[in-house]
Scaffold this motif. Structure first.
Motif, mmCIF file in Angstrom:
data_model
loop_
_atom_site.group_PDB
_atom_site.id
_atom_site.type_symbol
_atom_site.label_atom_id
_atom_site.label_comp_id
_atom_site.label_asym_id
_atom_site.label_seq_id
_atom_site.Cartn_x
_atom_site.Cartn_y
_atom_site.Cartn_z
ATOM 1 N N VAL A 259 -1.483 -4.551 6.167
ATOM 2 C CA VAL A 259 0.204 -4.055 6.777
ATOM 3 C C VAL A 259 1.005 -5.388 7.186
ATOM 4 C CG1 VAL A 259 0.952 -2.416 8.552
ATOM 5 C CG2 VAL A 259 -1.272 -2.348 6.996
ATOM 6 N N LEU A 262 2.400 -7.366 4.341
ATOM 7 C CA LEU A 262 3.204 -7.010 3.485
ATOM 8 C C LEU A 262 4.773 -6.456 4.387
ATOM 9 C CD1 LEU A 262 0.711 -4.603 1.258
ATOM 10 C CD2 LEU A 262 1.844 -6.671 0.360
ATOM 11 N N ASP A 264 7.764 -4.743 6.850
ATOM 12 C CA ASP A 264 8.544 -3.450 6.825
ATOM 13 C C ASP A 264 9.445 -3.745 6.476
ATOM 14 O OD1 ASP A 264 8.712 -1.546 7.704
ATOM 15 O OD2 ASP A 264 10.301 -1.638 9.103
ATOM 16 N N THR A 270 6.373 -1.705 -2.134
ATOM 17 C CA THR A 270 6.313 -2.790 -1.049
ATOM 18 C C THR A 270 5.878 -2.063 0.089
ATOM 19 O OG1 THR A 270 7.460 -4.217 -1.348
ATOM 20 C CG2 THR A 270 6.730 -3.952 0.426
ATOM 21 N N ARG A 274 1.696 -0.490 0.999
ATOM 22 C CA ARG A 274 1.620 -1.309 2.461
ATOM 23 C C ARG A 274 0.454 0.077 2.691
ATOM 24 N NH1 ARG A 274 6.146 -2.566 4.232
ATOM 25 N NH2 ARG A 274 6.772 -0.343 4.775
#
Length: 366
Positions: A259, A262, A264, A270, A274
């Motif tokens: 997480v 990758l 936000d 993506t 995540r």
């Protein structure tokens, strides 16, 4: 009125002259003499595709036969008058850009206004003035062609945006593939595992009835399921023997690491990657990690990846274990339905298993 050999109205420099000459024009008047008069005049003025009819009930049939650029429409006709025809042509006028010039008598002001309110572009008053006829027809066709050009340019720009967007999406996918391969570099399987998981998740997502967009995204997003292993120490990740409880706790951290790696970002692929990285070790019964999610609280992408990832791990040779036969691995997946795995997805996996095996053979996976 007397016919002219050439159009005398001003020319719009952006529109090629031949487009005017090739315009498709229909004259509708219940008086055959009026139809013939306009046909001859327009032909002599350089218009090559002029048709005439005296029966207004045939206008829709003619519209179905092929597109028109301009309709010259008499207002006073038996059975179906001009206003009634305009009511029937609303879609052609407002959506397809048909230009309409109505033919009226001097005293029919209310009729002219009603026709303009229904989308008629202009009107001609009988008896006709030849120069006025030329100018009004020219102006109507100019409007028609400019609208077509704008629509064509809009379509061209939309196609360009679509193509550039597709290129951007493909770039995102390629970056994902590269990042996923980087994560697998530290493993002895060097990339084959992520490809098998990608293909398997894509197939299972199709079998489960996910939408076309989700099916396409999971092909790429599933490659990133173990990207968090980049953050695991080599002595733990590459250990050739069974992990200690403490070492297994370190391995479990790769879900959160995935997480974090990758990030936000807003891209759909993506976001799905995540979710998969974080949830592909959750269990249907809530006994998984890192959060102990259960049932449909686990995103379906994570549930799909869990099945494919476990199957591939079982059938892959590792320094500390040999590869399990396919049928034995399938039996473990089947036995895990309702406890480790989503039972509905397990049923779909069993149903497509022959095709799954066929696709796996391309990787020479044993």
């Amino acid at each position: 009125m007397t016919a002219r050999q050439h159009l005398t109205a001003p020319k719009h420099p952006a529109i090629a002259e031949h487009r005017y000459h090739e315009a498709r024009i229909l004259v509708v008047d219940d008086q055959a003499a009026n139809v013939r008069l306009l046909e001859v005049f327009l032909a002599e003025a350089g218009y090559h595709h002029v048709e005439g009819m005296t029966d207004s009930t045939l206008v829709l049939e003619r519209m179905d036969a092929g597109p028109l650029d301009l309709l010259l429409l008499d207002m006073r006709m038996p059975t179906l008058d001009g206003l009634s025809v305009l009511h029937l042509l609303q879609e052609a006028i407002h959506q397809e850009g048909l230009q309409v010039i109505v033919l009226t008598a001097q005293a029919e002001r209310e009729t002219r206004l009603a026709a303009l309110g229904l989308g008629a572009r202009d009107y001609l008053v009988k008896p006709f003035d030849t120069e006025e006829v030329q100018c009004r027809i020219r102006n109507a066709l100019e409007t028609r062609f400019l609208n077509q050009d704008r629509e064509g340019e809009a379509e061209r720009l939309e196609e360009l945006v679509t193509r550039r967007t597709e290129q951007l999406i493909e770039t995102q996918f390629e970056l994902m593939r590269c990042l996923a391969r980087a994560g697998e570099f530290r493993d002895s399987d060097t990339g084959s595992h992520i490809l098998r998981v990608s293909v398997g998740c894509h197939l299972l997502a199709q079998a489960a009835g996910l939408g076309r967009r989700q099916v396409e995204l999971i092909r790429y997003a599933a490659m990133m399921h173990d990207i968090g292993k980049i953050g695991i120490a080599d002595e733990v990740l590459l250990k050739p023997s069974k992990l200690t409880p403490e070492e297994f706790e370190q391995i479990k951290a790769h879900c959160q690491f995935g997480v974090d790696i990758l990030g936000d970002y807003y891209a759909d692929v993506t976001q799905m990657a995540r979710d998969i990285a974080f949830t592909h070790h959750e269990r249907w019964d809530g006994q998984g990690y890192p959060r102990g999610l259960a049932g449909e609280a686990i995103p379906i992408e994570g549930r799909i990846t869990a099945i494919i990832d476990v199957y591939d791990a079982l059938t892959s040779a590792r320094p500390y274990k040999s590869a399990m036969p396919a049928e034995d691995a399938l039996a473990i997946i089947r036995d895990g339905a309702g406890s480790q795995f989503d039972p509905r997805l397990v049923a779909h996996f069993i149903a497509v298993f022959p095709e799954f095996q066929r696709q796996m053979r391309q990787f020479n996976h044993h």
